[in-house]
Motif scaffolding. Structure first.
Motif, PDB file in Angstrom:
ATOM      1  N   THR A   3       0.812  -1.195   0.054  1.00 39.41           N
ATOM      2  CA  THR A   3       0.029  -0.025  -0.116  1.00 39.41           C
ATOM      3  C   THR A   3       0.852   1.207   0.077  1.00 39.41           C
ATOM      4  OG1 THR A   3      -1.917  -1.182   1.247  1.00 39.41           O
ATOM      5  CG2 THR A   3      -1.783   1.290   1.362  1.00 39.41           C
ATOM      6  N   LEU A   4       0.565   2.235  -0.945  1.00 44.11           N
ATOM      7  CA  LEU A   4       1.280   3.486  -0.875  1.00 44.11           C
ATOM      8  C   LEU A   4       0.310   4.521  -0.271  1.00 44.11           C
ATOM      9  CD1 LEU A   4       3.771   4.687  -3.508  1.00 44.11           C
ATOM     10  CD2 LEU A   4       1.951   6.401  -2.409  1.00 44.11           C
ATOM     11  N   VAL A   5       0.692   5.222   0.702  1.00 41.22           N
ATOM     12  CA  VAL A   5       0.116   6.083   1.421  1.00 41.22           C
ATOM     13  C   VAL A   5       0.657   7.602   1.391  1.00 41.22           C
ATOM     14  CG1 VAL A   5      -0.969   6.670   3.776  1.00 41.22           C
ATOM     15  CG2 VAL A   5      -0.431   4.220   3.226  1.00 41.22           C
ATOM     16  N   ILE A  54       2.783   7.073  11.112  1.00 42.92           N
ATOM     17  CA  ILE A  54       4.299   6.783  10.744  1.00 42.92           C
ATOM     18  C   ILE A  54       4.822   5.167  11.270  1.00 42.92           C
ATOM     19  CG2 ILE A  54       6.781   7.656  11.436  1.00 42.92           C
ATOM     20  CD1 ILE A  54       5.488  10.314  11.126  1.00 42.92           C
ATOM     21  N   GLU A  55       4.270   4.823  12.433  1.00 45.72           N
ATOM     22  CA  GLU A  55       4.843   3.604  13.108  1.00 45.72           C
ATOM     23  C   GLU A  55       4.482   2.489  12.194  1.00 45.72           C
ATOM     24  OE1 GLU A  55       6.916   1.347  15.508  1.00 45.72           O
ATOM     25  OE2 GLU A  55       6.819   3.465  15.462  1.00 45.72           O
ATOM     26  N   ARG A  56       3.352   2.540  11.444  1.00 48.10           N
ATOM     27  CA  ARG A  56       2.962   1.703  10.577  1.00 48.10           C
ATOM     28  C   ARG A  56       3.731   1.275   9.366  1.00 48.10           C
ATOM     29  NH1 ARG A  56      -2.145   3.168  12.265  1.00 48.10           N
ATOM     30  NH2 ARG A  56      -2.573   4.435  10.202  1.00 48.10           N
ATOM     31  N   MET A  57       4.539   2.440   8.894  1.00 44.08           N
ATOM     32  CA  MET A  57       5.154   2.283   7.664  1.00 44.08           C
ATOM     33  C   MET A  57       6.402   1.487   7.802  1.00 44.08           C
ATOM     34  SD  MET A  57       7.626   5.738   7.220  1.00 44.08           S
ATOM     35  CE  MET A  57       6.549   6.871   7.695  1.00 44.08           C
ATOM     36  N   ASP A  58       6.622   0.589   6.496  1.00 47.47           N
ATOM     37  CA  ASP A  58       7.903  -0.154   6.593  1.00 47.47           C
ATOM     38  C   ASP A  58       8.872   0.337   5.584  1.00 47.47           C
ATOM     39  OD1 ASP A  58       6.499  -1.083   4.305  1.00 47.47           O
ATOM     40  OD2 ASP A  58       7.158  -3.108   4.706  1.00 47.47           O
ATOM     41  N   ALA A  59       8.521   1.767   5.008  1.00 47.57           N
ATOM     42  CA  ALA A  59       9.451   2.243   3.800  1.00 47.57           C
ATOM     43  C   ALA A  59       8.833   3.868   3.766  1.00 47.57           C
ATOM     44  CB  ALA A  59       9.547   1.781   2.708  1.00 47.57           C
ATOM     45  N   LEU A  60       9.853   4.576   3.573  1.00 49.46           N
ATOM     46  CA  LEU A  60       9.594   5.984   3.504  1.00 49.46           C
ATOM     47  C   LEU A  60       9.995   6.608   2.148  1.00 49.46           C
ATOM     48  CD1 LEU A  60       8.533   9.002   4.727  1.00 49.46           C
ATOM     49  CD2 LEU A  60      10.851   9.155   5.752  1.00 49.46           C
ATOM     50  N   HIS A 129       5.077   5.127   3.110  1.00 50.12           N
ATOM     51  CA  HIS A 129       4.486   6.253   3.244  1.00 50.12           C
ATOM     52  C   HIS A 129       5.330   7.395   2.465  1.00 50.12           C
ATOM     53  CE1 HIS A 129       1.558   5.942   6.669  1.00 50.12           C
ATOM     54  NE2 HIS A 129       1.949   4.592   6.328  1.00 50.12           N
ATOM     55  N   VAL A 130       4.518   8.571   1.836  1.00 51.57           N
ATOM     56  CA  VAL A 130       5.032   9.626   1.233  1.00 51.57           C
ATOM     57  C   VAL A 130       4.671  10.625   2.209  1.00 51.57           C
ATOM     58  CG1 VAL A 130       5.010  11.173  -0.823  1.00 51.57           C
ATOM     59  CG2 VAL A 130       4.854   8.553  -1.020  1.00 51.57           C
ATOM     60  N   VAL A 146      -1.298   5.761  -6.007  1.00 46.35           N
ATOM     61  CA  VAL A 146      -1.682   5.887  -4.416  1.00 46.35           C
ATOM     62  C   VAL A 146      -2.876   4.982  -4.058  1.00 46.35           C
ATOM     63  CG1 VAL A 146      -2.469   7.797  -2.999  1.00 46.35           C
ATOM     64  CG2 VAL A 146      -0.721   8.280  -4.561  1.00 46.35           C
ATOM     65  N   ASP A 147      -2.667   4.524  -2.899  1.00 44.23           N
ATOM     66  CA  ASP A 147      -4.076   3.763  -2.400  1.00 44.23           C
ATOM     67  C   ASP A 147      -4.673   4.297  -1.509  1.00 44.23           C
ATOM     68  OD1 ASP A 147      -3.260   1.211  -3.675  1.00 44.23           O
ATOM     69  OD2 ASP A 147      -1.340   1.535  -2.687  1.00 44.23           O
ATOM     70  N   ARG A 148      -4.024   5.304  -0.466  1.00 41.35           N
ATOM     71  CA  ARG A 148      -4.637   6.013   0.628  1.00 41.35           C
ATOM     72  C   ARG A 148      -4.135   7.493   0.752  1.00 41.35           C
ATOM     73  NH1 ARG A 148      -3.786   2.348   4.396  1.00 41.35           N
ATOM     74  NH2 ARG A 148      -2.520   3.510   5.852  1.00 41.35           N
ATOM     75  N   ILE A 149      -5.018   8.192   1.073  1.00 38.18           N
ATOM     76  CA  ILE A 149      -4.348   9.419   1.473  1.00 38.18           C
ATOM     77  C   ILE A 149      -4.959   9.970   2.724  1.00 38.18           C
ATOM     78  CG2 ILE A 149      -4.554  12.020   0.857  1.00 38.18           C
ATOM     79  CD1 ILE A 149      -5.281  11.299  -2.166  1.00 38.18           C
ATOM     80  N   ASN A 150      -3.801  10.262   3.851  1.00 39.30           N
ATOM     81  CA  ASN A 150      -4.283  10.706   4.994  1.00 39.30           C
ATOM     82  C   ASN A 150      -4.002  12.214   5.011  1.00 39.30           C
ATOM     83  OD1 ASN A 150      -4.325   8.305   6.183  1.00 39.30           O
ATOM     84  ND2 ASN A 150      -2.066   8.267   6.719  1.00 39.30           N
TER      85      ASN A 150
END
Length: 204
Positions: A3-5, A54-60, A129-130, A146-150
Motif C-alpha cells: 500500500t502506498l500512503v 508513521i509507526e505503521r510504515m515499513d518504507a519512506l 508512506h510519502v 496511490v492507495d490511501r491519502i491521510n
C-alpha cells in the motif's frame, strides 16, 4: 502488492507548502512557512495519531526537497522520540533527478522513471508512506499509484502556495474510510482511491 500512503498537511484552502518552519520552502516567494506549528502542543491528540501512522510504515518515500529537510533534522533529533527512531531506521527512498547519493542511514536514490520504480517498490514493502513531497505526490496520483491519502486539514487560510490538488490534477474518485476532529481545530480525513470519478445528472 503493498500500500502506498500519502500523508499531507494542508490549510483549509489546500496549501501544503512549508508547514514546518519559516524557511522550509520559500519557493515561488512563499512567505507563510511554519503555518502548522501553532497547532501543536504537549497534549496534542493529532500529534499522537500522526505518530501512530508513521509507526505503521515499513518504507519512506520522499521528494528531494523534503528528503533534504528530513535528513538535516531527524538524525540529530532527541533519541527518546519514537518518530525519530522510526524514521532513522526505516528504509528510505528519494526520488530525484539531481541527487547521486543520499547520506541519511538506509537511504537510496531512485534511478530512472519515478513512477516505474515506485511500482516496483510496492512489490517489496507492505506500507510505503510519502510525507509532504508535493510534486512527487502529484506524480504518483497521476500514475494511479496511490492507495490511501491521510489528509490533515488545519483551520487557516493562506491564499498562496503549492497545493496537492492543483490545476491539472488527474480526476480520481475517493472513498472516505476514517475521519477525526481535534481540539486544535484540525481534521483528519482518510481516503482510499477507487479509480476514476463517475458522473450523473442531478436534474434527472
Amino acid at each position: 502488492m503493498g500500500t502506498l500512503v500519502i500523508d499531507m498537511f494542508v490549510t483549509l484552502d489546500g496549501v501544503a507548502q512549508g508547514p514546518g518552519a519559516p524557511d522550509e520552502d520559500r519557493g515561488g516567494g512563499f512567505e507563510h512557512g511554519g503555518w502548522q506549528a501553532p497547532f501543536f502542543g504537549e497534549e496534542d491528540e493529532s500529534g499522537r495519531i500522526i505518530g501512530e501512522n508513521i509507526e505503521r510504515m515499513d518504507a519512506l518515500l520522499l521528494g528531494r526537497k523534503t528528503y533534504e529537510i528530513f535528513a538535516s533534522y531527524w538524525p540529530q533529533a532527541p533519541k527518546d522520540l519514537d518518530i525519530a527512531t522510526k524514521l532513522n531506521a526505516v528504509p528510505k527512498y528519494v526520488a530525484s533527478r539531481t541527487l547521486t547519493s543520499a547520506d541519511w542511514t538506509n537511504s537510496t536514490v531512485i534511478d530512472g522513471d519515478a513512477a516505474d520504480q515506485v511500482a516496483k517498490l510496492k512489490e517489496s514493502h507492505n506500507e510505503i508512506h510519502v510525507i509532504g513531497s508535493i510534486d512527487l505526490a502529484q506524480t504518483l496520483l497521476g500514475n494511479e499509484l496511490v492507495d490511501r491519502i491521510n489528509l490533515w486539514i488545519y483551520p487557516v487560510v493562506l491564499g498562496t502556495g503549492k497545493r496537492l490538488f492543483s490545476d491539472g490534477a488527474v480526476p480520481t474518485a475517493l472513498r472516505l474510510v476514517q475521519s477525526a476532529t481535534f481540539p486544535n481545530g484540525s481534521v483528519l480525513l482518510v481516503y482510499e482511491t477507487t479509480g476514476k470519478p463517475t458522473y450523473g445528472n442531478l436534474g434527472e
